[in-house]
Design a protein around this motif. Structure first.
Motif, short mmCIF file in Angstrom:
data_model
loop_
_atom_site.label_atom_id
_atom_site.label_comp_id
_atom_site.label_asym_id
_atom_site.label_seq_id
_atom_site.Cartn_x
_atom_site.Cartn_y
_atom_site.Cartn_z
N ASP B 5 0.83 -1.21 0.00
CA ASP B 5 0.00 0.00 0.00
C ASP B 5 0.86 1.25 0.00
O ASP B 5 1.83 1.34 0.78
CB ASP B 5 -0.91 0.03 1.22
CG ASP B 5 -2.04 -0.96 1.11
OD1 ASP B 5 -2.32 -1.66 2.10
OD2 ASP B 5 -2.65 -1.05 0.02
N GLN B 6 0.50 2.20 -0.84
CA GLN B 6 1.15 3.50 -0.86
C GLN B 6 0.13 4.53 -1.31
O GLN B 6 -0.84 4.18 -1.99
CB GLN B 6 2.39 3.49 -1.75
CG GLN B 6 2.22 2.88 -3.13
CD GLN B 6 3.51 2.87 -3.93
OE1 GLN B 6 3.89 1.87 -4.54
NE2 GLN B 6 4.20 3.99 -3.98
N PRO B 7 0.30 5.80 -0.91
CA PRO B 7 -0.68 6.81 -1.29
C PRO B 7 -0.74 6.96 -2.81
O PRO B 7 0.25 6.77 -3.49
CB PRO B 7 -0.17 8.09 -0.62
CG PRO B 7 1.26 7.83 -0.31
CD PRO B 7 1.40 6.37 -0.10
N THR B 8 -1.91 7.32 -3.30
CA THR B 8 -2.11 7.43 -4.74
C THR B 8 -1.43 8.67 -5.32
O THR B 8 -0.78 8.60 -6.36
CB THR B 8 -3.61 7.48 -5.06
OG1 THR B 8 -4.24 6.35 -4.48
CG2 THR B 8 -3.84 7.48 -6.56
N GLU B 9 -1.59 9.79 -4.63
CA GLU B 9 -1.05 11.05 -5.12
C GLU B 9 -0.49 11.90 -4.00
O GLU B 9 -0.98 11.83 -2.86
CB GLU B 9 -2.15 11.86 -5.83
CG GLU B 9 -2.55 11.37 -7.19
CD GLU B 9 -3.49 12.34 -7.89
OE1 GLU B 9 -3.87 12.04 -9.04
OE2 GLU B 9 -3.85 13.37 -7.31
N MET B 10 0.53 12.68 -4.31
CA MET B 10 1.07 13.66 -3.37
C MET B 10 1.50 14.89 -4.17
O MET B 10 1.89 14.77 -5.34
CB MET B 10 2.28 13.10 -2.61
CG MET B 10 1.96 11.89 -1.74
SD MET B 10 3.38 11.32 -0.80
CE MET B 10 3.55 12.61 0.41
#
Lengths: 114, 110
Positions: B5-10
């Motif tokens: 899991d990792q964030p979609t956007e930053m």
């Protein structure tokens, strides 16, 4: 030294057709892995080959097959193409495919199935 | 199986520091990789961690905690060219395959 090379760069096929994608690893690398990357997602593992033997297979149907040649280049074949097979197909090479090896990716083949 | 899991956007500002997190749940572990991928291009290798701790490579650092199933990629002195997707990947015990997260799309703004 040349990096991983793949051909063709782009390909357009219609449903039901068959396609062959080609990959040449970095000189001295004996392992090749194939990945499928659908737009907006991370790559998904399809196969790994080392010394012409299959060492790993991902969760893909039997329509997907591959082989590795004595010069360590590889082909990925996909039969009976479906619309969902549209993706970027990435080839990665590594020295032996195990241990602490790093996989280095080629530029990919973008397959569009109409 | 493996779950990454990792964030979609930053989004971050040029010159700033950004940390991209990755958590994983795996049945086997033989190293964690970070790759950078510009739109329409192949992933390029950034870093590799197999032991706990911080690995530093220029403006990029990567951290791993195996007990927590957690890694992060730290980018310092952000440049516009750092706008790309960053992929976290875990290698299985046999060393045969990488399982990738969905990628974090980083946008660097002036």
């Amino acid at each position: 030294d040349a990096g991983v090379t793949q051909s063709p760069t782009h390909l357009i096929k219609t449903r039901g057709q068959q396609v062959t994608l080609r990959c040449s690893p970095i000189s001295g690398h004996k392992s090749v892995s194939w990945y499928q990357q659908v737009l907006g997602q991370g790559p998904q593992f399809i196969f790994q080959y080392y010394e012409k033997e299959e060492r790993g297979r991902g969760n893909f149907p039997d329509r997907f097959s591959a082989r590795q040649f004595p010069n360590y280049s590889s082909e990925l074949n996909v039969n009976a193409l479906l619309l969902g097979d549209s993706a970027l197909y990435l080839c990665a090479s590594s020295q032996s495919g195990g241990g602490t090896d790093t996989q280095y990716f080629g530029p990919g083949t973008r397959l569009t199935v109409l | 199986g493996q779950n990454i899991d990792q964030p979609t956007e930053m989004t971050a500002t040029e010159g700033a520091i950004v940390q991209i997190n990755c958590t994983y749940q795996t049945s086997g572990f033989n190293g964690l990789f970070w790759y950078q991928q510009h739109a329409g291009e192949a992933p390029t290798f950034l870093s590799y961690n197999v032991l706990d701790g911080l690995e530093e490579k220029g403006r990029f650092s990567s951290f791993l905690s195996r007990s927590k199933g957690y890694s992060y990629l730290l980018l310092k002195e952000l440049q516009m060219k750092d706008s790309a997707s960053y992929l976290c990947a875990v290698r299985d015990n046999a060393g045969n395959m990488l399982t990738f997260g969905g990628g974090t799309r980083l946008m660097v703004k002036p």
